[in-house]
Scaffold this motif. Structure first.
Motif, PDB file in Angstrom:
ATOM      1  N   VAL A 374     -56.505 -14.903  -4.683  1.00  0.00           N
ATOM      2  CA  VAL A 374     -57.148 -13.829  -5.440  1.00  0.00           C
ATOM      3  C   VAL A 374     -57.794 -14.451  -6.665  1.00  0.00           C
ATOM      4  O   VAL A 374     -57.093 -14.970  -7.538  1.00  0.00           O
ATOM      5  CB  VAL A 374     -56.130 -12.744  -5.841  1.00  0.00           C
ATOM      6  CG1 VAL A 374     -56.804 -11.671  -6.687  1.00  0.00           C
ATOM      7  CG2 VAL A 374     -55.490 -12.128  -4.604  1.00  0.00           C
ATOM      8  N   PRO A 375     -59.114 -14.430  -6.766  1.00  0.00           N
ATOM      9  CA  PRO A 375     -59.811 -15.084  -7.874  1.00  0.00           C
ATOM     10  C   PRO A 375     -59.327 -14.609  -9.243  1.00  0.00           C
ATOM     11  O   PRO A 375     -59.200 -13.405  -9.484  1.00  0.00           O
ATOM     12  CB  PRO A 375     -61.275 -14.694  -7.652  1.00  0.00           C
ATOM     13  CG  PRO A 375     -61.374 -14.421  -6.184  1.00  0.00           C
ATOM     14  CD  PRO A 375     -60.069 -13.820  -5.806  1.00  0.00           C
ATOM     15  N   GLY A 376     -58.996 -15.553 -10.100  1.00  0.00           N
ATOM     16  CA  GLY A 376     -58.617 -15.249 -11.465  1.00  0.00           C
ATOM     17  C   GLY A 376     -57.184 -14.824 -11.659  1.00  0.00           C
ATOM     18  O   GLY A 376     -56.764 -14.534 -12.782  1.00  0.00           O
ATOM     19  N   MET A 377     -56.388 -14.787 -10.586  1.00  0.00           N
ATOM     20  CA  MET A 377     -55.009 -14.335 -10.692  1.00  0.00           C
ATOM     21  C   MET A 377     -54.062 -15.516 -10.551  1.00  0.00           C
ATOM     22  O   MET A 377     -54.301 -16.438  -9.778  1.00  0.00           O
ATOM     23  CB  MET A 377     -54.687 -13.295  -9.612  1.00  0.00           C
ATOM     24  CG  MET A 377     -55.562 -12.055  -9.661  1.00  0.00           C
ATOM     25  SD  MET A 377     -55.392 -11.115 -11.199  1.00  0.00           S
ATOM     26  CE  MET A 377     -53.709 -10.548 -11.063  1.00  0.00           C
ATOM     27  N   GLY A 378     -52.939 -15.455 -11.287  1.00  0.00           N
ATOM     28  CA  GLY A 378     -51.972 -16.540 -11.247  1.00  0.00           C
ATOM     29  C   GLY A 378     -50.712 -16.218 -10.482  1.00  0.00           C
ATOM     30  O   GLY A 378     -49.734 -16.948 -10.574  1.00  0.00           O
ATOM     31  N   GLY A 379     -50.727 -15.128  -9.724  1.00  0.00           N
ATOM     32  CA  GLY A 379     -49.519 -14.696  -9.038  1.00  0.00           C
ATOM     33  C   GLY A 379     -49.514 -15.061  -7.568  1.00  0.00           C
ATOM     34  O   GLY A 379     -50.303 -15.883  -7.100  1.00  0.00           O
ATOM     35  N   GLN A 380     -48.598 -14.403  -6.819  1.00  0.00           N
ATOM     36  CA  GLN A 380     -48.440 -14.700  -5.395  1.00  0.00           C
ATOM     37  C   GLN A 380     -48.840 -13.496  -4.551  1.00  0.00           C
ATOM     38  O   GLN A 380     -48.376 -12.383  -4.778  1.00  0.00           O
ATOM     39  CB  GLN A 380     -47.007 -15.135  -5.078  1.00  0.00           C
ATOM     40  CG  GLN A 380     -45.905 -14.222  -5.539  1.00  0.00           C
ATOM     41  CD  GLN A 380     -45.351 -14.589  -6.901  1.00  0.00           C
ATOM     42  OE1 GLN A 380     -45.513 -15.699  -7.389  1.00  0.00           O
ATOM     43  NE2 GLN A 380     -44.681 -13.650  -7.532  1.00  0.00           N
ATOM     44  N   PHE A 381     -49.734 -13.742  -3.599  1.00  0.00           N
ATOM     45  CA  PHE A 381     -50.243 -12.695  -2.723  1.00  0.00           C
ATOM     46  C   PHE A 381     -50.163 -13.188  -1.280  1.00  0.00           C
ATOM     47  O   PHE A 381     -50.299 -14.378  -1.005  1.00  0.00           O
ATOM     48  CB  PHE A 381     -51.701 -12.360  -3.062  1.00  0.00           C
ATOM     49  CG  PHE A 381     -51.895 -11.825  -4.451  1.00  0.00           C
ATOM     50  CD1 PHE A 381     -51.970 -10.460  -4.681  1.00  0.00           C
ATOM     51  CD2 PHE A 381     -51.991 -12.683  -5.538  1.00  0.00           C
ATOM     52  CE1 PHE A 381     -52.148  -9.963  -5.965  1.00  0.00           C
ATOM     53  CE2 PHE A 381     -52.167 -12.204  -6.826  1.00  0.00           C
ATOM     54  CZ  PHE A 381     -52.246 -10.844  -7.041  1.00  0.00           C
ATOM     55  N   TYR A 382     -49.932 -12.240  -0.351  1.00  0.00           N
ATOM     56  CA  TYR A 382     -49.880 -12.588   1.068  1.00  0.00           C
ATOM     57  C   TYR A 382     -50.820 -11.663   1.815  1.00  0.00           C
ATOM     58  O   TYR A 382     -50.811 -10.436   1.607  1.00  0.00           O
ATOM     59  CB  TYR A 382     -48.461 -12.476   1.616  1.00  0.00           C
ATOM     60  CG  TYR A 382     -48.246 -13.280   2.878  1.00  0.00           C
ATOM     61  CD1 TYR A 382     -47.930 -14.636   2.808  1.00  0.00           C
ATOM     62  CD2 TYR A 382     -48.382 -12.706   4.136  1.00  0.00           C
ATOM     63  CE1 TYR A 382     -47.748 -15.397   3.955  1.00  0.00           C
ATOM     64  CE2 TYR A 382     -48.204 -13.449   5.289  1.00  0.00           C
ATOM     65  CZ  TYR A 382     -47.881 -14.794   5.193  1.00  0.00           C
ATOM     66  OH  TYR A 382     -47.711 -15.556   6.337  1.00  0.00           O
ATOM     67  N   GLY A 383     -51.642 -12.242   2.692  1.00  0.00           N
ATOM     68  CA  GLY A 383     -52.668 -11.464   3.361  1.00  0.00           C
ATOM     69  C   GLY A 383     -52.136 -10.485   4.379  1.00  0.00           C
ATOM     70  O   GLY A 383     -51.036 -10.652   4.924  1.00  0.00           O
ATOM     71  N   PRO A 384     -52.925  -9.448   4.686  1.00  0.00           N
ATOM     72  CA  PRO A 384     -52.544  -8.481   5.731  1.00  0.00           C
ATOM     73  C   PRO A 384     -52.426  -9.198   7.064  1.00  0.00           C
ATOM     74  O   PRO A 384     -53.325  -9.938   7.470  1.00  0.00           O
ATOM     75  CB  PRO A 384     -53.694  -7.475   5.722  1.00  0.00           C
ATOM     76  CG  PRO A 384     -54.867  -8.246   5.175  1.00  0.00           C
ATOM     77  CD  PRO A 384     -54.286  -9.199   4.178  1.00  0.00           C
ATOM     78  N   THR A 385     -51.321  -8.978   7.759  1.00  0.00           N
ATOM     79  CA  THR A 385     -50.998  -9.788   8.931  1.00  0.00           C
ATOM     80  C   THR A 385     -50.611  -8.904  10.114  1.00  0.00           C
ATOM     81  O   THR A 385     -49.751  -8.029   9.989  1.00  0.00           O
ATOM     82  CB  THR A 385     -49.842 -10.762   8.607  1.00  0.00           C
ATOM     83  OG1 THR A 385     -50.235 -11.603   7.514  1.00  0.00           O
ATOM     84  CG2 THR A 385     -49.495 -11.614   9.806  1.00  0.00           C
ATOM     85  N   VAL A 386     -51.245  -9.149  11.247  1.00  0.00           N
ATOM     86  CA  VAL A 386     -50.925  -8.456  12.499  1.00  0.00           C
ATOM     87  C   VAL A 386     -50.563  -9.515  13.530  1.00  0.00           C
ATOM     88  O   VAL A 386     -51.335 -10.456  13.770  1.00  0.00           O
ATOM     89  CB  VAL A 386     -52.109  -7.611  12.997  1.00  0.00           C
ATOM     90  CG1 VAL A 386     -51.765  -6.940  14.329  1.00  0.00           C
ATOM     91  CG2 VAL A 386     -52.491  -6.555  11.959  1.00  0.00           C
ATOM     92  N   ILE A 387     -49.392  -9.358  14.158  1.00  0.00           N
ATOM     93  CA  ILE A 387     -48.898 -10.334  15.125  1.00  0.00           C
ATOM     94  C   ILE A 387     -48.670  -9.644  16.471  1.00  0.00           C
ATOM     95  O   ILE A 387     -47.818  -8.752  16.579  1.00  0.00           O
ATOM     96  CB  ILE A 387     -47.593 -10.993  14.647  1.00  0.00           C
ATOM     97  CG1 ILE A 387     -47.814 -11.638  13.270  1.00  0.00           C
ATOM     98  CG2 ILE A 387     -47.115 -12.033  15.651  1.00  0.00           C
ATOM     99  CD1 ILE A 387     -46.589 -12.314  12.707  1.00  0.00           C
TER     100      ILE A 387
END
Length: 507
Positions: A374-387
């Motif tokens: 995520v541009p400009g963010m310093g945190g942790q993100f996880y993308g939308p995931t379909v399995i």
């Protein structure tokens, strides 16, 4: 690779770190020795709160205050009208301070600001509903026991309640418990999660402003060990109400067993949605996307497992994958964002571990399956995931991932679908999609779950009870059942006429 919808940093100015202290017997207290702990925003990577770190001294003092206040009787013997008046004032104050509460909730939890506002609004509604219930507490009378006897059944507050709440919905879940305990006439000791303590401190401020007597509700900040452990085992506590993981719930049951106190648990879920071939696939796809990505999937009610008929599986998956790419992930302070940050880096790694394990076992990632930049963010993100291609034996089909990850299984007939739905240790929620009401009712009656949604997902009302079966917990919250959790039944048998027959005869 499918392009995601990502909302970069909004540039919003963050407030100074929130300072939180314990509320013990109506007074704000620092910890003995001044111990504190900090919370870093999972989205912004900066310190957003500093809290007093509770230990044995603070939790024992809080329990003592709650015990003394309950035993003295002013609160438990107060009228339902008086208790309701205070609870309604709390609701009004929550509405007044909604923006302040929502902002600190976003900073500590990483959830989107629009969602946080909705949760605070929902919390105020719960306080008003509990206020209404406070005036309806009553027992029963039995005048059919014969001419000499009258029976009375009283419903009385259970006593001191330990309330332990999680990090994913900190203000909403304390509002599913505390107002019901207070409406019943109980006193309480509350411990919020160490990752999201501050909105519960704000609630304490509002309780005092609303006129709640000192000692009725006490707040201790800190970690499960020692705070939660003592709250679960102390003999002066009559009941423990806990929301969190199944593993911790089992440890609480063990801790409470020594005094046989009542335990109410709202735990994990691996919630299935079953989609029959006659379902409205567009509506189902949107509800599936909502169910798995809401609160970044960090939700006990997450619709993390879909079981779709083979005839429509490809069509439905195409729709869900397309919608997944459109869901805005990113800065939770941006009004457009619908999915924010993962609560901690350790939890993000756990989510990714499930995905990697599923891939090794032969499942196919249709979208996502990795960290999200995520541009400009310093945190942790996880993308939308379909399995897709998930089989019942895989861990991702049976265990709670607690992230934005959807597992897809298929079926050929109703019996197989119900068998797959019940093939988990959990039994919190389930959903069914079909235009045939008989199909829906058959599924609803046979699935092992505390809540069943038909042609919708995760609608909720203060009037409707919530809780699970199997390893999803015991007891219920919300509705009249939520109040009953905090009440004990007492039987009184009255002889109303003279002439009881002697048991010992005349000599």
């Amino acid at each position: 690779m499918t392009e995601m919808t990502v909302i970069g940093a909004s540039g919003a100015t963050l407030p100074e770190a929130f300072d939180g202290r314990h509320l013990i017997n109506g007074e704000w207290k620092d910890s003995e020795g001044g111990a504190t702990f900090e919370r870093l925003s999972p989205a912004h990577g900066v310190v957003v709160s500093r809290s007093a770190k509770g230990g044995e001294v603070e939790v024992l003092a809080s329990i003592a205050a709650a015990r003394k206040t309950f035993d003295e009787g002013a609160w438990r013997m107060s009228s339902g009208k008086d208790r309701a008046a205070i609870l309604n004032r709390v609701a009004d104050l929550i509405d007044r301070d909604r923006e302040r509460i929502a902002l600190i909730e976003v900073l500590e939890s990483g959830k989107p600001i629009a969602q946080a506002r909705g949760e605070i609004e929902g919390a105020a509604d719960l306080w008003r509903y509990a206020a209404a219930l406070a005036r309806t507490v009553h027992g029963d009378s039995h005048n059919s026991l014969g001419p000499d006897m009258l029976g009375v059944v009283l419903k009385e507050p259970i006593g001191v309640a330990s309330i332990i709440t999680p990090w994913n919905f900190p203000f909403l879940i304390v509002s599913q418990k505390l107002p019901f305990a207070l409406a019943a006439g109980c006193t309480a000791v509350v411990k919020p999660s160490e990752m999201t303590p501050s909105t519960t401190v704000i609630l304490g401020e509002l309780l005092m402003e609303a006129g709640l007597p000192a000692g009725v509700a006490n707040i201790v900040l800190g970690y499960g060990d020692p705070v939660g452990a003592i709250m679960s085992s102390d003999p002066r506590v009559d009941m423990v109400s806990f929301t969190g993981s199944t593993g911790v719930g089992k440890r609480i049951v063990e801790a409470a067993a020594g005094t046989l106190k009542k335990v109410s648990l709202e735990l994990g879920g691996k919630n299935p949605q079953v989609i029959f071939p006659d379902a409205d696939l567009d509506a189902a796809a949107d509800a599936i996307a909502f169910g798995v990505y809401f609160n970044a999937g960090e939700c006990c009610n997450s619709g993390s497992r879909i079981i779709v008929h083979k005839d429509v599986a490809d069509e439905l998956l195409a729709k869900v994958t397309a919608l997944s790419a459109k869901v805005p992930f990113g800065d939770p302070l941006d009004e457009r964002t619908q999915v924010g940050a993962i609560i901690s880096d350790a939890h993000r790694q756990k989510i990714d571990g499930y995905v990697r394990e599923a891939e090794k076992a032969g499942a196919k990632v249709l979208i996502g399956g990795s960290d999200l930049a995520v541009p400009g963010m310093g945190g942790q993100f996880y993308g939308p995931t379909v399995i897709a291609g998930v089989t019942p034996d895989m861990a991702i089909a049976r265990e709670e991932v607690f992230g934005p990850v959807l597992s897809v299984l298929t079926f050929t007939d109703a019996d197989e679908a119900i068998g797959l739905a019940n093939n988990a240790a959990y039994g919190l929620s389930a959903g069914v999609w079909s235009r045939d009401i008989h199909t829906c009712l058959n599924f609803a009656r046979k699935v092992q779950a505390g809540t069943v949604w038909t042609n919708t997902w995760m609608d909720g009302f203060a009037e409707m009870p919530f809780g699970g079966v199997k390893e999803s917990g015991q007891g219920r919250e919300l509705g009249r059942y939520g109040l009953e959790e905090y009440l004990e039944v007492k039987t009184i048998q009255l002889r109303v006429a003279p002439g009881r027959a002697n048991w010992v005869g005349d000599s």
